[in-house]
Design an enzyme around this catalytic site. Structure first.
Site, PDB file in Angstrom:
ATOM      1  N   ALA D  77       0.525   0.390  -1.804  1.00 31.41           N
ATOM      2  CA  ALA D  77       1.528   0.792  -0.819  1.00 31.41           C
ATOM      3  C   ALA D  77       2.098   2.134  -1.238  1.00 31.41           C
ATOM      4  CB  ALA D  77       2.638  -0.253  -0.717  1.00 31.41           C
ATOM      5  N   CYS D  78       2.256   3.033  -0.262  1.00 29.80           N
ATOM      6  CA  CYS D  78       2.809   4.363  -0.553  1.00 29.80           C
ATOM      7  C   CYS D  78       4.220   4.208  -1.106  1.00 29.80           C
ATOM      8  CB  CYS D  78       2.833   5.191   0.724  1.00 29.80           C
ATOM      9  SG  CYS D  78       3.763   6.736   0.535  1.00 29.80           S
ATOM     10  N   ILE D  79       4.452   4.792  -2.266  1.00 34.84           N
ATOM     11  CA  ILE D  79       5.737   4.602  -2.942  1.00 34.84           C
ATOM     12  C   ILE D  79       6.898   5.227  -2.157  1.00 34.84           C
ATOM     13  CG2 ILE D  79       5.424   6.625  -4.458  1.00 34.84           C
ATOM     14  CD1 ILE D  79       6.836   4.919  -6.652  1.00 34.84           C
ATOM     15  N   SER D  82       7.657   3.126   0.775  1.00 31.03           N
ATOM     16  CA  SER D  82       8.145   1.813   0.355  1.00 31.03           C
ATOM     17  C   SER D  82       9.621   1.844  -0.025  1.00 31.03           C
ATOM     18  CB  SER D  82       7.320   1.304  -0.836  1.00 31.03           C
ATOM     19  OG  SER D  82       5.998   1.027  -0.451  1.00 31.03           O
TER      20      SER D  82
END
Lengths: 123, 131, 98, 131, 123, 98
Positions: D77-79, D82
């Protein structure tokens, strides 16, 4: 793949700014690609051309101005930035109305870019 | 007049909650009262205590909290829509063995009856839709 | 008297069509968020023109126009958030299209 | 062939992650490999450990976890996307003084470079969009 | 307000099932209103008519079938359920194609209901 | 050869128009999720008919049709998830419209 052995990554920006997060997050995705030194192209389609409006100022709606990031793309090495001529025409805009110098493409030229990209990301 | 404001969109994903917040301030500035602000659909993510704004960005959950403190607003997130989306109270965290709670203290989780109740006792119901 | 609040752009043309068909002569339309794109003078606003021709009041939220660097056509009334509230005072009910 | 699947939609809000999950299974069933599944935009909410499904509903985070265990998939998941949306690791929870973490252990938070990397090393990139 | 002193609450269902959560969450909102014994009306507009398709079966897409809840509305006292005649016509449907008996309304009748509701919720 | 994946219904008519204009003769269109509504025989599918007339292959995902109780028009090819994967094998690139 391009002649240089780089991958051709095509990014389509199709939505206007601020209504949702796709403009801002699409920009971040393009910036990430720029770091990898690939053959990156960006096309603003349909209402996406409003991401390049002059005089964008989201202060009255209390949101962040991500759109100036599009203007900075050439600084990060992304030079191939296009808009759909049909979109400009539809909204009675010309490239002079935009916040940065970009080349306007006919439908067939956009099709050609789509047909030769390695991967296409849409936002 | 008494207003109820309904919010369907999440911060950082939709303009809807930003518009709703600006509208709420304008309602109060014109001397009206706000009966309730009801968060439904993805709007329940406004009630999350875990989201972290990028440095140069507005942090909407804090805006709602300030508005609540200054005007004693009733901020209600639909409980059914919230738990599905991971906005939960300490008791739910315990019951479902989750690592922690995620509801900002200024918000209350309650049923959809609170939306109906709001409609019955408000002169105006304005919805900010998303998605 | 219904205030119709519309927040989507051109890709939702059919939604604006459905909305426009349900706008009565005493109703008003308020364009907000991405919906303000419809307020610009361009080739795609036959639906808006039809409403104006029918005598419907069409407003666009000034804050959203400013945010997007868009100027509304002359026939469109602009409204700021205070005037948005005023519109909801004058119209006993509203419906949101999104 | 090597596939990368990109997911923009949240469970309980959009069909996109359900479609992506079905597609991933079909990709594997046809003998292909999956280089990465990348969650971006509201898709990062698939990585939340706090969402609780209604009793008769599918719990997609668990589906992803099962798929990961069975096929050793890389779920990223893209930090940036997120943390804005409240999907955070224990270290972020500590740094920003939040009540707890909310990242399901089968998912990893990482930068958008992981999406570019995936594009470079995959034969196919299929996006499931939402909203 | 209706003659009985109850509030007239109008719910518009405008989206097809499964693509997003509005159908399922709109249904929940209507059910909540039913509990309060108010004057509740539901109109299926545009693609919302597909919420009432016969033979809905989301098992192949691994989602929950909320749509059967619409069929149960009369059991909960919600009897005023309408569809837009124009929407049926647009999609080449008739009321016989739907999962429950409903009355089809012309545009003007829908306008009238909107103009006399106390509050309108759209999903 | 581009596989165009379209997942939105009628309210996004203009998006389908934009997509349709960019579909080349060797490209294919796959309708998924709410997009399968376009696969039904109805008065609103001139855009789809135009593509079919131009020789473009138009597919609709069977699982999404079944979920919604919709039957596709004869001219539309149905594809299940396995055939969806096959379509992505045959088309070296895809673009999603949503």
């Amino acid at each position: 793949m391009s002649e240089t052995g780089k991958k051709r990554l095509l990014y389509l920006i199709t939505r206007p700014p601020f209504g949702d997060a796709y403009g801002a997050e699409g920009l971040d995705a393009v910036l990430a690609a720029a770091v990898f030194d690939q053959d990156v192209e960006v096309i603003f389609l349909e209402e996406g051309v409003f991401q390049l409006s002059k005089n964008i100022d989201p202060a009255p709606i209390a949101m962040k101005n991500h759109a100036k990031g599009f203007k900075a793309l050439p600084i990060y090495g992304v030079e191939k930035i296009f808009v759909s001529m049909e979109a400009l025409d539809k909204f009675a805009l010309s490239t002079d109305d935009l916040s940065m110098p970009v080349e306007a493409l006919e439908i067939d030229a956009i099709k050609e870019k789509m047909a030769t990209a390695d991967h296409i990301f849409s936002f | 007049m008494k207003y109820t404001i309904v919010v369907y969109g999440a911060p950082f994903s939709s303009q809807a909650p930003y518009s709703a917040c600006q509208f709420a301030k304008a309602v109060l500035a014109r001397g009206h009262s706000i009966y309730r602000i009801f968060f439904y659909h993805d709007g329940v993510l406004n009630a999350s205590s875990l989201s972290i704004a990028p440095q140069d960005d507005a942090y909407l959950p804090a805006e709602w909290a300030t508005l609540k403190r200054e005007h004693n607003l009733d901020l209600v997130a639909c409980i059914g829509a919230s738990v599905k989306r991971g906005v939960i109270t300490p008791s739910e965290a315990e019951r479902y063995q989750r690592s922690g709670d995620s509801l900002q203290s200024e918000f209350e989780l309650s049923g959809l009856g609170q939306l109906v109740d709001a409609a019955l006792y408000s002169d105006r119901v304005i919805t900010f839709g998303a998605g | 008297m219904v205030l119709h609040i519309f927040n989507k752009g051109i890709r939702h043309r059919e939604l604006l069509k459905t909305c426009a068909e349900l706008i009565g002569p005493d109703d008003s339309l308020l364009l907000i968020e991405d919906g303000v794109i419809w307020a610009k003078e361009h080739k795609e606003n036959a639906l808006i023109q039809g409403l104006l021709d029918a005598g419907v009041q069409v407003h666009a939220l000034q804050e959203d126009l400013t945010a997007r660097g868009i100027t509304a056509a002359d026939a469109i009334a602009t409204a700021d958030y205070a005037q948005f509230v005023e519109l909801t005072e004058r119209h006993p009910r509203s419906v949101s299209w999104f």
